[in-house]
Design a protein around this motif. Structure first.
Motif: not given
Length: 320
Positions: A199, A239, A236, A222, A219-220, A126, A153, A136-137
């Motif tokens: 995104v 978060t 992810a 999966t 950001l992250a 992501i 996205y 950040s996420l």
């Protein structure tokens, strides 16, 4: 004389049929299809494994993108092809998602294909443009809660794994995002860098060059934990509790291909995966290389369809 002529004709036909039946496979080029754009993950993986398969089979292996319907156009073509082993397809995790998401497909995602072997497993990333306001996420989730349906996205098509990854993220985080489907390839990257989407959810194959170049920020990842080849990018799930999306690729052909050809293709794919020029390249773009038997791949695909059906139901995603 007529009887003699007929007998001779029948004998000739029998001999000809026998010769064809014993014709060595393959005797002409093989098509290795996939359903997404040039430069995307499917295309990259197909072009890595294709040359080694060609060398092993002593025939040309032509990589052929057939873009559309989240990969289903290419799959439908192979499902309806002659069962002779000359039409192969790189299936992705999106194949199982489609089997769960669509009310009806022009083919059965398991029963109308002969699975050959899995190839790789991988997570998605992501990401945002390097100068995006999200650091950040958690930033993304906070803004999406404050401003529903304002954050866009990307995916590689309705019913793709990337699409469902976004839907699952929204469901678990209690937010609403805007889905923007593409046909794969580099188009999502272009629009992310151009500011036309916020995104991108995409594979390491597509994402890593931009991460390395510093044009985007991850950001992250999966997977449920940080991915070894992506140091510094958190999971992810750190978060959004319970979030876990990992995908896969494998090769299949048309149902009804003779068993000797199925065995040969399986052995040749496994051989290709063991070669350093294939394994090293696949691992270098962030994949876990893992082959299988045809039966193991069939069970895996069926299990993935069942998993995504539950995700779709839990996330209340409308079936197409």
């Amino acid at each position: 004389m007529r009887l003699t002529a007929v007998a001779a004709l029948v004998a000739a036909l029998v001999i000809s049929a026998g010769a064809l039946a014993q014709e060595k496979y393959p005797s002409r080029p093989i098509t290795l299809s996939h359903g997404f754009g040039a430069g995307g993950n499917s295309d990259t993986v197909a072009r890595i494994i294709g040359p080694v398969l060609a060398e092993r089979l002593s025939q040309q292996v032509v990589v052929e993108p057939r873009v559309g319907a989240g990969g289903n156009l290419a799959t439908d073509r192979v499902a309806k092809a002659a069962p002779d082993g000359y039409n192969l397809i790189v299936l992705t995790g999106g194949h199982a998602v489609s089997g769960a998401l669509y009310k009806a497909l022009p083919f059965h995602p398991v029963d109308d294909l002969q699975m050959l072997s899995t190839l790789i497993y991988f997570p998605f990333v992501i990401s945002v443009r390097k100068d995006h306001r999200f650091q950040s996420l958690a930033d993304l989730v906070a803004e999406a809660r404050a401003k529903p349906k304002t954050i866009t996205y990307s995916s590689v098509g309705v019913g793709s794994t990337q699409h469902l990854a976004g839907e699952l993220l929204a469901s678990l985080a209690g937010i609403e995002l805007v889905h923007v489907p593409y046909r794969g390839g580099q188009a999502p990257v272009t629009d992310l860098l151009g500011g036309r989407i916020d995104v991108m959810i995409d594979t390491l194959t597509v994402t890593r060059p931009q991460l390395n170049a510093g044009t985007i920020r991850g950001l992250a990842v999966t997977s449920p934990a940080a991915w070894p080849s992506l140091p510094g990018i958190p999971a992810a799930a750190d978060t959004v509790k319970g979030y876990d999306v990992r995908s896969w690729m494998g090769i299949a052909t048309t149902k009804g291909v003779p068993e000797p050809i199925v065995k040969q293709l399986n052995a040749d794919i496994l051989y290709a995966l063991q070669q350093p020029q294939v394994r090293d390249k696949l691992e270098a773009i962030g994949n876990e290389v893992r082959g299988s038997t045809p039966d193991e791949m069939r069970s895996w695909v069926a299990g993935e369809i069942a998993k995504w059906r539950k995700v779709i139901d839990d996330a209340k995603v409308e079936r197409q």
